[in-house]
Design a protein around this motif. Structure first.
Motif, PDB file in Angstrom:
ATOM      1  N   VAL A 145       0.877  -1.161  -0.179  1.00  0.00           N
ATOM      2  CA  VAL A 145      -0.625  -0.197  -0.156  1.00  0.00           C
ATOM      3  C   VAL A 145       0.621   1.126  -0.073  1.00  0.00           C
ATOM      4  N   TYR A 146       0.830   2.552  -0.788  1.00  0.00           N
ATOM      5  CA  TYR A 146       1.365   2.929  -0.845  1.00  0.00           C
ATOM      6  C   TYR A 146       0.749   4.903  -1.157  1.00  0.00           C
ATOM      7  N   PHE A 147       1.555   5.796  -0.564  1.00  0.00           N
ATOM      8  CA  PHE A 147       0.821   7.139   0.107  1.00  0.00           C
ATOM      9  C   PHE A 147       0.821   7.817  -1.181  1.00  0.00           C
ATOM     10  N   ASP A 148      -0.341   8.169  -1.954  1.00  0.00           N
ATOM     11  CA  ASP A 148      -0.499   8.697  -3.040  1.00  0.00           C
ATOM     12  C   ASP A 148       0.350  10.537  -3.126  1.00  0.00           C
ATOM     13  N   VAL A 149       1.781  10.982  -3.316  1.00  0.00           N
ATOM     14  CA  VAL A 149       2.094  12.063  -2.936  1.00  0.00           C
ATOM     15  C   VAL A 149       1.671  13.466  -3.895  1.00  0.00           C
ATOM     16  N   LYS A 150       1.331  12.747  -5.160  1.00  0.00           N
ATOM     17  CA  LYS A 150       0.712  13.645  -6.333  1.00  0.00           C
ATOM     18  C   LYS A 150      -0.969  14.031  -5.822  1.00  0.00           C
ATOM     19  N   SER A 151      -1.308  13.065  -4.886  1.00  0.00           N
ATOM     20  CA  SER A 151      -2.784  13.598  -4.512  1.00  0.00           C
ATOM     21  C   SER A 151      -2.532  14.774  -3.350  1.00  0.00           C
ATOM     22  N   TRP A 152      -1.831  15.112  -2.482  1.00  0.00           N
ATOM     23  CA  TRP A 152      -1.063  16.187  -2.112  1.00  0.00           C
ATOM     24  C   TRP A 152      -0.106  17.466  -2.286  1.00  0.00           C
ATOM     25  N   ALA A 153      -0.040  17.896  -3.055  1.00  0.00           N
ATOM     26  CA  ALA A 153       0.513  17.743  -3.770  1.00  0.00           C
ATOM     27  C   ALA A 153       1.307  19.290  -2.569  1.00  0.00           C
ATOM     28  N   ALA A 154      -0.225  19.849  -2.863  1.00  0.00           N
ATOM     29  CA  ALA A 154      -0.026  21.281  -2.755  1.00  0.00           C
ATOM     30  C   ALA A 154       0.456  21.422  -1.894  1.00  0.00           C
ATOM     31  N   ARG A 155       0.421  20.516  -0.686  1.00  0.00           N
ATOM     32  CA  ARG A 155       1.137  20.585   0.359  1.00  0.00           C
ATOM     33  C   ARG A 155       2.080  20.166   0.807  1.00  0.00           C
ATOM     34  N   TYR A 156       2.431  18.925   0.561  1.00  0.00           N
ATOM     35  CA  TYR A 156       3.999  18.516   0.594  1.00  0.00           C
ATOM     36  C   TYR A 156       4.739  19.239   0.603  1.00  0.00           C
ATOM     37  N   GLY A 157       5.587  19.210   1.128  1.00  0.00           N
ATOM     38  CA  GLY A 157       6.599  19.923   1.567  1.00  0.00           C
ATOM     39  C   GLY A 157       7.102  20.452   2.406  1.00  0.00           C
ATOM     40  N   ARG A 158       5.855  21.029   2.461  1.00  0.00           N
ATOM     41  CA  ARG A 158       6.099  22.998   3.995  1.00  0.00           C
ATOM     42  C   ARG A 158       6.900  22.415   5.035  1.00  0.00           C
ATOM     43  N   LEU A 159       6.456  20.796   5.599  1.00  0.00           N
ATOM     44  CA  LEU A 159       7.148  20.938   6.829  1.00  0.00           C
ATOM     45  C   LEU A 159       9.181  21.241   5.931  1.00  0.00           C
ATOM     46  N   SER A 160       9.364  20.117   5.485  1.00  0.00           N
ATOM     47  CA  SER A 160      10.763  20.781   5.049  1.00  0.00           C
ATOM     48  C   SER A 160      11.247  21.903   4.557  1.00  0.00           C
ATOM     49  N   ASN A 161      10.451  22.764   3.680  1.00  0.00           N
ATOM     50  CA  ASN A 161      10.641  23.565   3.393  1.00  0.00           C
ATOM     51  C   ASN A 161      11.241  23.312   2.034  1.00  0.00           C
ATOM     52  N   GLN A 162      10.424  22.385   1.356  1.00  0.00           N
ATOM     53  CA  GLN A 162      10.801  21.454  -0.090  1.00  0.00           C
ATOM     54  C   GLN A 162      10.093  21.811  -1.035  1.00  0.00           C
ATOM     55  N   LYS A 163       9.568  21.803  -2.162  1.00  0.00           N
ATOM     56  CA  LYS A 163       8.999  21.327  -3.467  1.00  0.00           C
ATOM     57  C   LYS A 163       9.327  20.234  -3.829  1.00  0.00           C
ATOM     58  N   LEU A 164       7.987  19.598  -4.387  1.00  0.00           N
ATOM     59  CA  LEU A 164       7.773  17.983  -4.842  1.00  0.00           C
ATOM     60  C   LEU A 164       8.782  17.963  -5.685  1.00  0.00           C
ATOM     61  N   GLU A 165       8.765  19.469  -6.820  1.00  0.00           N
ATOM     62  CA  GLU A 165       9.441  18.362  -8.316  1.00  0.00           C
ATOM     63  C   GLU A 165      11.236  18.755  -8.415  1.00  0.00           C
ATOM     64  N   ASN A 166      11.554  19.075  -6.835  1.00  0.00           N
ATOM     65  CA  ASN A 166      13.021  18.438  -6.432  1.00  0.00           C
ATOM     66  C   ASN A 166      12.981  17.512  -5.704  1.00  0.00           C
ATOM     67  N   MET A 167      12.050  16.789  -5.352  1.00  0.00           N
ATOM     68  CA  MET A 167      12.294  15.428  -4.614  1.00  0.00           C
ATOM     69  C   MET A 167      12.404  14.222  -5.582  1.00  0.00           C
ATOM     70  N   ARG A 168      13.347  13.248  -4.469  1.00  0.00           N
ATOM     71  CA  ARG A 168      14.023  12.159  -5.561  1.00  0.00           C
ATOM     72  C   ARG A 168      13.148  11.208  -4.863  1.00  0.00           C
TER      73      ARG A 168
END
Length: 467
Positions: A145-168
């Protein structure tokens, strides 16, 4: 009722914020605890001491604290150790967790309210996964079972101050090609031969690293709670993923995020792979447990500590100055109780993002004033200073008198005093006959045993410097 005076640095906003609990007078605190694949190093134990300081200060400030610190007792690393050693995975986790707990206890840390284990909360994880799948934020591929990161793209990365497009890529499963997106992270890992597994509606398997903390935190502290803590190395991906899966499911989750700095060796993070790990026993070979606690607590919690033996010795000497004053005050006045009140600058320091270095400055300033009062014979000022020092060090978890009582030193002290008195009488006799070599030899022999002799106008006195 606790007042709103505490301010904490919140990683999620990158600001120091006024702390206002969800429920007046109560605090829910969750801290990521051990993944016990091996014994803890002093970096792990520093985290234990830091959050113990937080709990103590919250309690002293009038809050009722529910403190949950989890144990990740099944994990890729634990399974790797089990395979390499031939020891069952659960035995690896249990044996090392006991070492962790002994370390916390040795350093004077209070027990958490609850210490939940991942393997005991699979039903809660199943419920959370079901909620995420129903809301379109998770999906299963076979037993995974996987979490769909794109479904949360608007908020994902706020804690770590990153942008989704820059994540590996998450890189957390050998089945990366099955994911919709390589950045999706595993909530549940399908069963593999030889590994432990639990049944779920999607098939047998075991928890992913991040899922367990969301399930356990909300079980014991509620869907929304006050503070989530952990090391700065957990901000990404662990805590970022906790926020994503919890809030995507509809939970408010943590309102404040605290992260403690790392403990390094020559500027490098401690790691078994590069052979620079320092364990608690390494500290205790040089200093007493209370001095080790002082060392781990003395820097600001968000700062990096670069370990050196010299810095450890300096911390031990600083603690001994506090201890020496408390002992001398007790000798002069008898038992001195901790004050019911704390000095205002001490309170202000701890209310300002748990400013322990500034709080310790107040302690040492009070010790200096107390020593001056001892020298001048001002017993009223001595009592006031000693009472304040005991109160402040009690909050910080290293009141010298409490530690000596816990170690049984109070029971042994009359015996030690009687034996040392014999040696000091012999030294005084040697000095009277001007046999300075014999007098020095007695003093040096006592020093080797950890008993430091100080000649004063009132005669010789001694301190026990090592346990």
């Amino acid at each position: 009722m606790a007042s709103v005076s505490l301010r904490l640095y919140d990683t999620s906003t990158r600001t120091v914020r006024d702390f206002e609990p969800l429920k007046p007078g109560r605090v829910g605190l969750y801290v990521c605890g051990a993944t016990p694949q091996t014994a803890p190093h002093i970096g792990h134990l520093r985290s234990g001491v830091i959050y113990d300081l937080l709990v103590r200060w919250l309690a002293r400030s009038g809050y009722e604290v529910t403190f949950a610190r989890n144990v990740t007792d099944v994990d890729d690393k634990i399974l790797a150790v089990a395979e390499a050693t031939g020891v069952p995975w659960f035995a690896v986790a249990e044996a090392n967790q006991r070492v962790f707990n002994r370390g916390y206890t040795t350093l004077g840390c209070l027990d958490p309210t609850i210490e939940p284990r991942a393997t005991g909360h699979v039903p809660e994880m199943i419920v959370l996964m079901r909620r995420l799948i129903e809301k379109g934020h998770a999906y299963n591929v076979g037993d995974d079972v996987y979490f769909d990161v794109k479904s949360w793209a608007a908020r994902y990365g706020r804690l770590s101050n990153q942008k989704l497009e820059n994540m590996r890529s998450a890189g957390d499963t050998p089945n990366e090609d099955l994911k919709r997106d390589p950045r999706d992270f595993a909530l549940w890992k399908g069963a593999k031969p030889g590994e432990p597994s639990w049944e779920t509606p999607w098939g047998p398997g075991r928890p992913g690293w991040h899922l367990e903390c969301s399930a356990m935190a909300t079980k014991y502290l509620g869907a929304t709670f006050d503070i989530h803590g952990g090391g700065v190395d957990l901000i990404f991906p662990h805590h970022e993923n906790e926020i994503a899966q919890s809030q995507a499911a509809g939970d408010g989750f943590a309102r404040y995020w605290m992260h403690n700095g790392l403990l390094t060796i020559d500027g490098e993070k401690m790691s078994k792979s590069i052979g620079n790990v320092v364990y608690l026993d390494d500290l205790l070979a040089r200093v007493r447990p209370v001095e080790a606690r002082y060392y781990l607590a003395s820097a600001h919690y968000r700062s990096i500590i670069d370990f050196t033996p010299g810095a450890l010795d300096e911390a031990a000497a600083a603690y001994q100055r506090i201890e020496g004053f408390v002992v001398r005050a007790a000798e002069a006045l008898g038992d001195v109780k901790p004050s019911a009140d704390l000095p205002a600058p001490f309170i202000e320091a701890l209310d300002d993002d748990l400013g322990v270095p500034q709080a310790l400055a107040v302690v040492h300033e009070t010790v200096r004033a107390g020593n001056s009062a001892l020298a001048s014979g001002d017993t009223s000022a001595v009592r006031e200073a000693a009472s304040a020092v005991r109160a402040m060090t009690g909050v910080l978890g290293f009141d010298p008198q409490a530690w000596s009582s816990a170690a049984g030193e109070d029971d042994l002290r009359p015996v030690v005093e009687a034996l040392v008195k014999v040696a000091l009488d012999q030294r005084q006799a040697a000095r009277a006959r001007k046999d300075w070599a014999a007098a020095d030899a007695i003093r040096d022999g006592l020093a080797e045993a950890g008993i430091v002799v100080e000649d004063t106008p009132q005669g010789p006195r001694f301190d026990i410097r090592r346990g």
